[in-house]
Scaffold this motif. Structure first.
Motif, PDB file in Angstrom:
ATOM      1  N   THR B 169       0.909  -1.141  -0.069  1.00  0.00           N
ATOM      2  CA  THR B 169      -0.156  -0.026  -0.261  1.00  0.00           C
ATOM      3  C   THR B 169       0.671   1.090  -0.196  1.00  0.00           C
ATOM      4  O   THR B 169       1.933   1.236   0.845  1.00  0.00           O
ATOM      5  CB  THR B 169      -0.997   0.006   1.290  1.00  0.00           C
ATOM      6  OG1 THR B 169      -1.670  -1.099   1.181  1.00  0.00           O
ATOM      7  CG2 THR B 169      -1.842   1.358   1.149  1.00  0.00           C
ATOM      8  N   SER B 182      -3.644   1.068  -3.289  1.00  0.00           N
ATOM      9  CA  SER B 182      -3.454  -0.212  -3.232  1.00  0.00           C
ATOM     10  C   SER B 182      -3.247  -0.884  -4.529  1.00  0.00           C
ATOM     11  O   SER B 182      -3.753  -2.029  -4.626  1.00  0.00           O
ATOM     12  CB  SER B 182      -4.610  -0.988  -2.503  1.00  0.00           C
ATOM     13  OG  SER B 182      -4.701  -0.134  -1.149  1.00  0.00           O
ATOM     14  N   ASN B 183      -2.480  -0.165  -5.268  1.00  0.00           N
ATOM     15  CA  ASN B 183      -2.353  -0.741  -6.769  1.00  0.00           C
ATOM     16  C   ASN B 183      -0.842  -1.399  -6.955  1.00  0.00           C
ATOM     17  O   ASN B 183      -0.236  -1.431  -5.857  1.00  0.00           O
ATOM     18  CB  ASN B 183      -2.416   0.328  -7.596  1.00  0.00           C
ATOM     19  CG  ASN B 183      -4.013   0.475  -8.110  1.00  0.00           C
ATOM     20  OD1 ASN B 183      -4.364   1.638  -7.672  1.00  0.00           O
ATOM     21  ND2 ASN B 183      -4.657  -0.384  -8.756  1.00  0.00           N
ATOM     22  N   LYS B 261      -7.190   1.965  -7.203  1.00  0.00           N
ATOM     23  CA  LYS B 261      -7.759   1.600  -5.713  1.00  0.00           C
ATOM     24  C   LYS B 261      -7.207   2.500  -4.789  1.00  0.00           C
ATOM     25  O   LYS B 261      -6.250   2.698  -4.302  1.00  0.00           O
ATOM     26  CB  LYS B 261      -7.654   0.127  -5.266  1.00  0.00           C
ATOM     27  CG  LYS B 261      -8.187  -0.950  -6.081  1.00  0.00           C
ATOM     28  CD  LYS B 261      -8.022  -2.301  -5.739  1.00  0.00           C
ATOM     29  CE  LYS B 261      -6.528  -2.768  -5.954  1.00  0.00           C
ATOM     30  NZ  LYS B 261      -6.546  -3.228  -7.398  1.00  0.00           N
ATOM     31  N   GLU B 263      -8.027   5.270  -1.229  1.00  0.00           N
ATOM     32  CA  GLU B 263      -8.842   5.289   0.160  1.00  0.00           C
ATOM     33  C   GLU B 263      -8.240   6.644   0.556  1.00  0.00           C
ATOM     34  O   GLU B 263      -7.121   6.907   0.996  1.00  0.00           O
ATOM     35  CB  GLU B 263      -8.639   4.294   0.844  1.00  0.00           C
ATOM     36  CG  GLU B 263      -9.497   4.121   1.903  1.00  0.00           C
ATOM     37  CD  GLU B 263      -9.288   2.875   2.968  1.00  0.00           C
ATOM     38  OE1 GLU B 263     -10.067   2.893   4.092  1.00  0.00           O
ATOM     39  OE2 GLU B 263      -8.538   2.120   2.682  1.00  0.00           O
TER      40      GLU B 263
END
Lengths: 267, 267, 267
Positions: B169, B182-183, B261, B263
């Protein structure tokens, strides 16, 4: 002319001349690979203590100022002087000419050592000429080809050199000749060090061909055709870098002759 | 947010900012190619005599200590000071922080010059913070993410900087924001210099985006998505290195939006 | 024997030893990638101020003189002395031995520091031995294998070292053993730094295997098999460079065992 160039390309693979490179850190790996793929044999050395000795055993020299510093500049001058003494050809790549006063000062010094051939993009050739001439129209990074031709002619005349302006059209000229090549692919500008590979190939051909314009045209024709063909099977500049090396290695006569776009303007 | 990041990615290709890199020998070629593929224009120079001049013409600076020595460290400090004077962003990559006392001493000096952004792996960020803080739990090479967040927050607060901890991450944070990405793909750790390319891309985005967290997220999102997609068509780290360059060049909006992804934890 | 070598190859990926490389600029990127792909963890550092400290944390050392200069030579000697003090293995790659008096002088100094293993091509091994022996038949660049074996035996005996002569056949020998490997592909000679990658892999295996001949054979067997298999799917040296990295990473036991051609001559 196309047949002559192809003969030169096959001749390079037979003679495998030893090319001494004082070049920049960024491109050393792919420059060495380009030389190997085309048939030449690269040396990359810069220690002051071995510059003359390296020049004694090699057949041509590349001086590329991309990542210059004081130590490397001394090595460049030592090597160029020895090349001149031994009457071996040397090729100047004025990377980033015009970017900083330091670069321009070093380039002026190197020009005074009379490079056999100079290869740069239009901006670099114009910056190089401006430093030593009465051309005062100003030098733009978005360089204009015609202005670059004027600059190249100035350099060719005043330093008895052959100049290659590389770009969408590659222009090779000296006092006797002017040749335009229109191969390549715009994606080549997205690979670092394509110009540096071009310079190294120019040095390789100058090691085996006396006519410096013909040597330069041979190198630029080979790289332009290889790049154009390689681009057809590349999804981006990553695969293009690799495919160009492959194509320098496995280019066929038929591919070369049918792809080459050459125009002889003078000589 | 995803649309904003994509806009930034397309904007980079339009603005093509000039990025000056004082980086390590191992990664110079692929770092330059990553910058070119993403749309930026790389310079790699280190001569003391031209550091200020290079900073005058570039839009952002990378300082990566991977293969540091005394000469290069002086160049780094000259460039960072000039960047600060001209209010241009500079990004620190603390390669091998904690490995030797010499590295840690130089990093402490560079930290005092207030890098705009710092990008490292968890071990490096923790080592960097330990040298200048009261965190005394010890620094492991098998670094723990939560400890690294504490270290990163310490650095962000005490040096008014934005920190990126890259890993499985990627965590980007400063005093106002914290974003997790989170790639990527674990095979990326088997290519030398992936982190260095990340740092260079962070510098490129910081040249065109004022918000340093947003710039850092844009860069890490681009590289993470490109790496994740490239890994799907790679048999090993050799082809992955090449496919990432291709993907940085030809990534589509649809691929980017559907793969990212992200966040947002704070801000 | 084949099973033992395969066990070593899988063991390297488990132990991921830290290998310190003082190597040449041309090959740093692909050497680091070769080490990573095979399972080792590369460091590349050369600052005098951290040489001893780096040797304290690594498990083996590579000294490759390809782009040597005075600063780097001092770093090499510092590192080699510290390796000896700590009884950690170090591997010498005498790039361009015989090319200049400066190289030969430095190589003589390094030989006196007793490298654990030496890896070079036939010309280099012969040049290295000539400098320190009574072999006076002369050293040719088109080196002869049998002469190189004599030179290698001389080095092995006089410097208590293991020698690898790499070429169409790789010959690994010391006072107790002699092993011949016949894998690879001639196109490997068209990639810059294949020998340098071999040396780095030798160092990696020497970090985990006490028997230096076995360590060297493990490395050369891995690279030879990887290169031979990679060449089958390569159109030229560009794709071969990449495919070798992939194959170092994803080689299977079955591929390795069925491809390896090994002959034990002594020991």
């Amino acid at each position: 002319m196309k047949e002559l160039l192809w003969k030169n390309i096959t001749q390079l693979k037979k003679e495998t001349p030893l090319i001494q490179n004082i070049t920049n850190y960024v491109v050393m790996n792919n420059t060495a690979n380009a030389l190997l793929a085309a048939g030449a044999s690269p040396i990359m050395a810069h220690a002051h203590s071995e510059m003359e000795d390296m020049m004694n055993i090699c057949q041509a020299l590349v001086i590329n100022i991309g990542t210059l510093d004081e130590y490397w500049v001394t090595a460049m001058k030592k090597a160029a002087k020895q090349a001149n003494k031994l009457q071996k050809p040397w090729v100047l790549d004025p990377v980033g000419a015009g970017a900083t006063p330091y670069r321009d000062e070093i380039l002026a010094d190197l020009l005074r050592l009379n490079p056999t051939i100079i290869r740069g993009n239009a901006s670099e050739i114009m910056a190089l000429a401006k430093h030593n001439t009465t051309i005062t129209k100003g030098v733009d990074s978005s360089a204009d080809s015609n202005e670059a031709i004027t600059a190249a002619n100035f350099l060719a005349k005043n330093f008895q050199t052959t100049v290659c302006i590389s770009g969408i059209t590659d222009i090779i000229l000296n006092e006797e000749k002017e040749v335009h090549l229109s191969n390549g692919n715009k994606m080549m500008a997205k690979i670092t060090g394509m110009g540096c590979s071009a310079t190294a190939l120019v040095a390789a051909f100058s090691a085996i061909i006396k006519d410096t314009a013909e040597a330069t045209v041979s190198a630029m024709a080979l790289l332009g055709v290889a790049g154009e063909l390689a681009a057809k099977e590349s999804k981006g500049p990553g695969s293009l870098q690799l495919n160009i090396i492959d194509k320098l290695y496995n280019l066929s006569e038929e591919e070369f002759i049918s792809t080459l776009k050459i125009e002889i303007k003078r000589g």
